[in-house]
Design a protein around this motif. Sequence first.
Motif, PDB file in Angstrom:
ATOM      1  N   UNK A  41       0.834  -1.202   0.000  1.00 28.47           N
ATOM      2  CA  UNK A  41       0.000   0.000   0.000  1.00 28.47           C
ATOM      3  C   UNK A  41       0.869   1.252   0.000  1.00 28.47           C
ATOM      4  N   UNK A  42       0.387   2.259  -0.680  1.00 30.21           N
ATOM      5  CA  UNK A  42       1.123   3.522  -0.743  1.00 30.21           C
ATOM      6  C   UNK A  42       1.103   4.191   0.620  1.00 30.21           C
ATOM      7  N   UNK A  43       2.258   4.681   1.040  1.00 33.72           N
ATOM      8  CA  UNK A  43       2.344   5.324   2.353  1.00 33.72           C
ATOM      9  C   UNK A  43       1.533   6.614   2.355  1.00 33.72           C
ATOM     10  N   UNK A  44       0.974   6.938   3.508  1.00 29.92           N
ATOM     11  CA  UNK A  44       0.167   8.146   3.631  1.00 29.92           C
ATOM     12  C   UNK A  44       1.064   9.381   3.626  1.00 29.92           C
ATOM     13  N   UNK A  45       0.553  10.500   3.086  1.00 29.29           N
ATOM     14  CA  UNK A  45       1.359  11.729   3.089  1.00 29.29           C
ATOM     15  C   UNK A  45       1.712  12.145   4.514  1.00 29.29           C
ATOM     16  N   UNK A  46       2.930  12.641   4.693  1.00 29.03           N
ATOM     17  CA  UNK A  46       3.364  13.089   6.016  1.00 29.03           C
ATOM     18  C   UNK A  46       3.212  14.604   6.117  1.00 29.03           C
ATOM     19  N   UNK A  47       2.271  15.075   6.918  1.00 29.32           N
ATOM     20  CA  UNK A  47       2.057  16.524   7.011  1.00 29.32           C
ATOM     21  C   UNK A  47       2.957  17.196   8.042  1.00 29.32           C
ATOM     22  N   UNK A  48       4.161  16.632   8.275  1.00 27.42           N
ATOM     23  CA  UNK A  48       5.085  17.250   9.224  1.00 27.42           C
ATOM     24  C   UNK A  48       5.520  18.620   8.685  1.00 27.42           C
ATOM     25  N   UNK A  49       5.774  19.547   9.581  1.00 26.19           N
ATOM     26  CA  UNK A  49       6.218  20.881   9.166  1.00 26.19           C
ATOM     27  C   UNK A  49       7.006  21.520  10.298  1.00 26.19           C
ATOM     28  N   UNK A  50       7.875  22.452   9.920  1.00 21.33           N
ATOM     29  CA  UNK A  50       8.696  23.158  10.883  1.00 21.33           C
ATOM     30  C   UNK A  50       7.975  24.426  11.349  1.00 21.33           C
ATOM     31  N   UNK A  51       8.074  24.693  12.639  1.00 26.35           N
ATOM     32  CA  UNK A  51       7.594  25.981  13.159  1.00 26.35           C
ATOM     33  C   UNK A  51       8.613  27.063  12.805  1.00 26.35           C
ATOM     34  N   UNK A  52       8.190  28.308  12.860  1.00 22.58           N
ATOM     35  CA  UNK A  52       9.082  29.401  12.470  1.00 22.58           C
ATOM     36  C   UNK A  52      10.324  29.479  13.373  1.00 22.58           C
ATOM     37  N   UNK A  53      10.136  29.214  14.653  1.00 23.30           N
ATOM     38  CA  UNK A  53      11.287  29.280  15.551  1.00 23.30           C
ATOM     39  C   UNK A  53      12.285  28.169  15.239  1.00 23.30           C
ATOM     40  N   UNK A  54      11.800  27.013  14.750  1.00 17.28           N
ATOM     41  CA  UNK A  54      12.696  25.910  14.382  1.00 17.28           C
ATOM     42  C   UNK A  54      13.507  26.259  13.140  1.00 17.28           C
ATOM     43  N   UNK A  55      12.860  26.882  12.157  1.00 14.96           N
ATOM     44  CA  UNK A  55      13.580  27.326  10.958  1.00 14.96           C
ATOM     45  C   UNK A  55      14.647  28.345  11.339  1.00 14.96           C
ATOM     46  N   UNK A 103      20.785  17.955  15.804  1.00 11.50           N
ATOM     47  CA  UNK A 103      21.546  18.820  16.703  1.00 11.50           C
ATOM     48  C   UNK A 103      20.695  19.978  17.216  1.00 11.50           C
ATOM     49  N   UNK A 104      19.861  20.528  16.346  1.00 18.56           N
ATOM     50  CA  UNK A 104      19.069  21.700  16.707  1.00 18.56           C
ATOM     51  C   UNK A 104      17.779  21.322  17.439  1.00 18.56           C
ATOM     52  N   UNK A 105      17.086  20.289  16.945  1.00 23.82           N
ATOM     53  CA  UNK A 105      15.780  19.947  17.497  1.00 23.82           C
ATOM     54  C   UNK A 105      15.827  18.833  18.537  1.00 23.82           C
ATOM     55  N   UNK A 106      16.915  18.057  18.530  1.00 22.71           N
ATOM     56  CA  UNK A 106      16.971  16.896  19.417  1.00 22.71           C
ATOM     57  C   UNK A 106      16.543  15.648  18.675  1.00 22.71           C
ATOM     58  N   UNK A 107      17.061  14.500  19.080  1.00 24.46           N
ATOM     59  CA  UNK A 107      16.821  13.263  18.350  1.00 24.46           C
ATOM     60  C   UNK A 107      15.357  12.865  18.340  1.00 24.46           C
ATOM     61  N   UNK A 108      14.678  13.013  19.469  1.00 28.46           N
ATOM     62  CA  UNK A 108      13.278  12.614  19.537  1.00 28.46           C
ATOM     63  C   UNK A 108      12.385  13.543  18.724  1.00 28.46           C
ATOM     64  N   UNK A 109      12.609  14.831  18.838  1.00 24.41           N
ATOM     65  CA  UNK A 109      11.777  15.804  18.118  1.00 24.41           C
ATOM     66  C   UNK A 109      12.035  15.767  16.620  1.00 24.41           C
ATOM     67  N   UNK A 110      13.228  15.330  16.213  1.00 27.79           N
ATOM     68  CA  UNK A 110      13.606  15.356  14.795  1.00 27.79           C
ATOM     69  C   UNK A 110      13.044  14.188  13.997  1.00 27.79           C
ATOM     70  N   UNK A 111      12.396  13.236  14.649  1.00 28.04           N
ATOM     71  CA  UNK A 111      11.851  12.068  13.949  1.00 28.04           C
ATOM     72  C   UNK A 111      10.826  12.519  12.909  1.00 28.04           C
ATOM     73  N   UNK A 112      10.986  12.059  11.675  1.00 32.55           N
ATOM     74  CA  UNK A 112      10.045  12.399  10.612  1.00 32.55           C
ATOM     75  C   UNK A 112      10.358  13.673   9.857  1.00 32.55           C
ATOM     76  N   UNK A 113      11.405  14.386  10.256  1.00 26.85           N
ATOM     77  CA  UNK A 113      11.764  15.641   9.590  1.00 26.85           C
ATOM     78  C   UNK A 113      12.947  15.410   8.637  1.00 26.85           C
ATOM     79  N   UNK A 114      12.823  15.878   7.409  1.00 31.50           N
ATOM     80  CA  UNK A 114      13.906  15.781   6.434  1.00 31.50           C
ATOM     81  C   UNK A 114      13.863  17.005   5.521  1.00 31.50           C
ATOM     82  N   UNK A 115      14.625  16.970   4.437  1.00 28.26           N
ATOM     83  CA  UNK A 115      14.684  18.137   3.546  1.00 28.26           C
ATOM     84  C   UNK A 115      13.335  18.430   2.904  1.00 28.26           C
ATOM     85  N   UNK A 116      12.591  17.366   2.548  1.00 31.20           N
ATOM     86  CA  UNK A 116      11.306  17.565   1.878  1.00 31.20           C
ATOM     87  C   UNK A 116      10.281  18.198   2.809  1.00 31.20           C
ATOM     88  N   UNK A 117      10.510  18.085   4.124  1.00 30.42           N
ATOM     89  CA  UNK A 117       9.604  18.706   5.088  1.00 30.42           C
ATOM     90  C   UNK A 117       9.561  20.215   4.899  1.00 30.42           C
TER      91      UNK A 117
END
Length: 403
Positions: free
Chosen positions: A176-190, A310-324
Amino acid sequence: MPRKINPPSLHLRSKRYNSHGKLTHQAQWRIHDRGERIDTGFGESDFELAKKALTEYIVAQHNEKPVPTGGSPEAVLIGDLISYYLKRKAGKINALSKDNHRDFVARFDRLIDFWGDKYVIEIDENTCGKYQKFGKPLADTTHRKHLEYLRAVIGFGAEKRKVLMNGLSIDYDMPSKSKPRPDWYARYQIARLVHMAYRRKYKNGNRPIGHLARFILVAVYTGTRSDRIQRASFIKEAGRPWIDLENGIFYRSWSGENVADNKPADPVRIPEGLLSHMRRWHRNGARYLIEVNGKPTGTCRSAFRRLVIEVLGKEEAVGYNRHTLRHTCATWLMKARHPKDDIARYLSCTTEIIEKVYGHFHPDWMKSTTEAFGSHRQKRVSDLQRKKIRHEESMSERAEDAA
């Protein structure tokens, strides 16, 4: 289980010096294939030409004879169709970014190893299941991607009449095709990501990941895909997206490019704040949007991933990549109540995708539905008020009659 065989890949042979420290050989790209070392003849700055040489090398390994027209699924080898597909699609393959090109080569090399000596008729639920466990087992999402490539090869062969399917339906048994991931960065994270990328320095003052800051800003404020940002140039040249600083337009595909239907790259107007940054970068000597020491470069996934952790922490960074970053651009625009049609044009996608993936970020999402509960309450209050008024009128009439 067969041992894992690495696909042909490009490696940069370092400069060589003699015992007196004199340079004898310049750095050169070579193809590594199962113990063999094949010189491409291209130096360190000619990666695009070396990449083309690698594609031609892979095609040549599986292109001993031309593919005849009009074969039946029982008589046409999948390896021949793969070779034909790679040869005809060489232009698109060579246009891929460094990371995407490496992934593409690895996928097709695995496809050839397993399917190369099989016939089209042999593709079924059983063999597709065996392919997933072949060599190093594939995750479901990766397995689906490989089978999508296989389906594209067979479909292209049928379209060009290299294989006549005659109504034959192939069961690829895709996960089955994976569901879209609606993860996004907050402004303070950027802000923290950009600050960290700019701040880190070597002892000599060089910023090893300063180019990641540019990448982050452009990706989050234009929603452009990673490979097009990495190839973009401030000077108009063949084979590269072009940033028109005078008119403030990012031409995300170049003249004559055959853009894939599922990944359009329409021009986009650059926001004023970002445009000011771009003009400053170019004014300070940058020729390419993403460059190191004056040479175009990519944004290594692992380097970006390390920065995020390094910036967000290992747990918070799960699911975040360049495409995010692209998801973030869409999310911010939706939360700002920007029209969905305009967002779709800005990101070069369809309104349906915007509605399906990002619709719930819009403040007006389901507003009419939730207001229905409030309107029901208002109606009930109005009914009670009307009853009270009628009661008061009735009591007033009775008082007048009694008087």
